[in-house]
Each structure stands twice: as C-alpha cells, then as structure tokens.
Scaffold this motif. Structure first.
Motif, PDB file in Angstrom:
ATOM      1  N   ALA A  86       0.798  -1.174   0.020  1.00 10.24           N
ATOM      2  CA  ALA A  86       0.014  -0.028   0.064  1.00 10.24           C
ATOM      3  C   ALA A  86       0.884   1.136   0.051  1.00 10.24           C
ATOM      4  N   SER A  87       2.045   1.103   0.421  1.00 12.15           N
ATOM      5  CA  SER A  87       2.962   2.391   0.539  1.00 12.15           C
ATOM      6  C   SER A  87       3.531   2.877  -1.113  1.00 12.15           C
ATOM      7  N   ASN A  88       3.574   1.792  -1.891  1.00  9.62           N
ATOM      8  CA  ASN A  88       3.994   2.192  -3.183  1.00  9.62           C
ATOM      9  C   ASN A  88       3.146   1.905  -4.468  1.00  9.62           C
ATOM     10  N   VAL A  89       2.216   1.147  -4.285  1.00 10.06           N
ATOM     11  CA  VAL A  89       1.279   0.948  -5.434  1.00 10.06           C
ATOM     12  C   VAL A  89      -0.159   1.231  -5.181  1.00 10.06           C
ATOM     13  N   ALA A  90      -0.880   1.424  -6.103  1.00 12.39           N
ATOM     14  CA  ALA A  90      -2.525   1.776  -6.002  1.00 12.39           C
ATOM     15  C   ALA A  90      -3.106   0.637  -6.806  1.00 12.39           C
ATOM     16  N   LEU A  91      -4.257   0.063  -6.340  1.00 11.59           N
ATOM     17  CA  LEU A  91      -4.882  -1.061  -7.151  1.00 11.59           C
ATOM     18  C   LEU A  91      -6.075  -0.507  -7.538  1.00 11.59           C
ATOM     19  N   SER A  92      -6.653  -0.909  -8.655  1.00 12.07           N
ATOM     20  CA  SER A  92      -8.075  -0.556  -9.140  1.00 12.07           C
ATOM     21  C   SER A  92      -8.790  -1.836  -9.827  1.00 12.07           C
ATOM     22  N   LEU A  93      -9.903  -1.756  -9.831  1.00  9.01           N
ATOM     23  CA  LEU A  93     -10.661  -2.898 -10.481  1.00  9.01           C
ATOM     24  C   LEU A  93     -11.943  -2.444 -10.977  1.00  9.01           C
ATOM     25  N   THR A  94     -11.913  -2.783 -12.462  1.00 13.32           N
ATOM     26  CA  THR A  94     -12.995  -2.227 -13.463  1.00 13.32           C
ATOM     27  C   THR A  94     -13.632  -3.474 -13.869  1.00 13.32           C
ATOM     28  N   PRO A  95     -15.063  -3.583 -13.664  1.00 17.59           N
ATOM     29  CA  PRO A  95     -15.788  -4.697 -14.238  1.00 17.59           C
ATOM     30  C   PRO A  95     -16.105  -4.428 -15.560  1.00 17.59           C
ATOM     31  N   ALA A  96     -16.403  -5.447 -16.462  1.00 16.17           N
ATOM     32  CA  ALA A  96     -16.743  -5.332 -17.946  1.00 16.17           C
ATOM     33  C   ALA A  96     -18.200  -4.884 -18.215  1.00 16.17           C
ATOM     34  N   ALA A  97     -19.020  -4.848 -17.133  1.00 18.53           N
ATOM     35  CA  ALA A  97     -20.278  -4.252 -17.175  1.00 18.53           C
ATOM     36  C   ALA A  97     -20.739  -4.418 -15.556  1.00 18.53           C
ATOM     37  N   SER A  98     -21.908  -3.938 -15.344  1.00 19.94           N
ATOM     38  CA  SER A  98     -22.316  -3.597 -14.191  1.00 19.94           C
ATOM     39  C   SER A  98     -23.340  -4.871 -13.609  1.00 19.94           C
ATOM     40  N   SER A  99     -23.691  -5.626 -14.568  1.00 21.13           N
ATOM     41  CA  SER A  99     -24.284  -6.893 -14.161  1.00 21.13           C
ATOM     42  C   SER A  99     -24.297  -7.916 -15.131  1.00 21.13           C
ATOM     43  N   PHE A 100     -24.667  -9.151 -14.884  1.00 17.82           N
ATOM     44  CA  PHE A 100     -24.893 -10.312 -15.812  1.00 17.82           C
ATOM     45  C   PHE A 100     -26.168 -11.319 -15.331  1.00 17.82           C
TER      46      PHE A 100
END
Length: 214
Positions: A86-100
């Motif tokens: 957490a001191s040197n990287v940032a994580l992000s998560l993006t779904p391809a859609a909001s639902s399925f």
C-alpha cells in the motif's frame, strides 16, 4: 619331386610343406590385421568417450554458472527489491459491465500502478495467485481467484509503470479446494461486491465495486 631349401634350417621342403608354410603366413597376417584393427577401434572408442565426458562436464559447468548468475525473482525480492504494498502501489478494479445473468461470467480488469518514490521500484506477482480477486455477498466470501494453483508472474515496476490483467469470475461459488467451474454451483441472483488485493498484504487493496447478478 620339387624341393625348396629352407633359409633357416638349410633343409629341403616338399610342396606340401611349402603350402602349409604359406597358409600359416596368411593366417598369421590376417590375425595381425585383426589385432591391429581391434587396437585402433579401442583407442578410437576411448578417445570419443573422453571427448563426450569432457563435453558433458563443460555443459554442466556452464549450466551451473548460468543458474548462479541469473537469480530468480523471489531471490531478487528477498535480497534487494522490496515488495509492492500500500505504500508504493495503487490497485483498481474495473468490471466489464455492471450486471450479468445467472450462469454467465464477468471479466474484470485488474490494475496495479506504481506510485512510490523509491528508484528501485517494487516486485509484485501479478498472477491470479498474487493479485487476488475476491467476490463477496455481504461478509460471505463467494469466490476467490487464488483457490486453484497458477504459475507466478513476478513483475518489477517503478515510476510510471502500470500492469493490467484480466480476471474472469465464472459466476459460481467456489469452495476451499480447487475444482472445475463446471462442477461448481452458480450463484443466485443478487448484488455482490468485488475487490482486488495483494496476497500477503491485507492493506493493499482496491475499492470494492458492486456487481448485480440478474
């Protein structure tokens, strides 16, 4: 009857004795050739064996040196390059859609970006065992990407670097042991949360995102 005087004994030899003498000389000559051929063959085989042994020894030495000179990423991690956290990287998560729909799948883009100040950067395993996608329903853990073993994929990242990976949730509920997605039950309709984290660093995680299963 014809005779021939022997140069060694001075005695006369008959034709039969002469023929026998010639046969003995021929046999002796053939035996001599065979013995010499055998000796040459043995010397050649011994020489080839020595060359082969030297070649194998040289190959083993080169292989050992190459292994010694190229340390594994884990060795580098332990010796000089720090872990990404957490001191040197940032994580992000993006779904391809909001639902399925029930029985479907959802792709997520998992991203890790270096935002530290160190010149050496940091080392991170960007495989699904190192960057773990966790699906929850409330506090109930529904699925994790690291249940099944995968090959590690260590990356050295520094200022300006960002690594993106695609992780697919097959829309099923996983257990504590690895199993094929086709053998696991589909999740029910509802709202689930997805979050990315770094294995071994509980505080290094992305913001959770909501996914609706219809």
């Amino acid at each position: 009857m014809a005779y021939k005087i022997s140069p060694r004994t001075g005695k006369k030899r008959t034709k039969q004795q002469q023929a026998m003498y010639r046969r003995r000389r021929i046999v002796f000559g053939i035996a001599t050739v065979l013995v010499l051929s055998f000796i040459v063959f043995c010397l050649y085989s011994l020489t080839q064996g020595v060359v082969a042994v030297n070649r194998e020894i040289h190959h083993a030495d080169v292989y050992a040196i190459s292994r010694k000179e190229v340390p594994s990423p884990i060795q580098q991690q332990k010796s000089s390059v720090p872990d990404c956290d957490a001191s040197n990287v940032a994580l992000s998560l993006t779904p391809a859609a909001s639902s399925f729909g029930v029985g479907g799948t959802m792709d997520f883009t998992a991203s890790v970006k270096y935002n530290g100040s160190g010149k050496a950067g940091c080392l991170i395993d960007v495989s699904q065992a190192g960057m773990v996608l966790t699906i929850k329903s409330g506090k109930d853990v529904v699925w994790k990407s690291n249940v099944c073993p995968v090959d590690t994929d260590y990356r050295l990242i520094a200022k300006g670097d960002e690594v993106k990976q695609t992780i697919t949730w097959p829309g099923v509920r996983s257990g504590s042991e690895c199993a094929d997605a086709a053998d696991l039950p589909n999740v029910d309709r509802g709202v689930y949360s997805a979050q990315l984290s770094v294995e071994g660093h509980a505080k290094t995680k992305s913001e959770p995102v909501g996914i609706t299963v219809e």
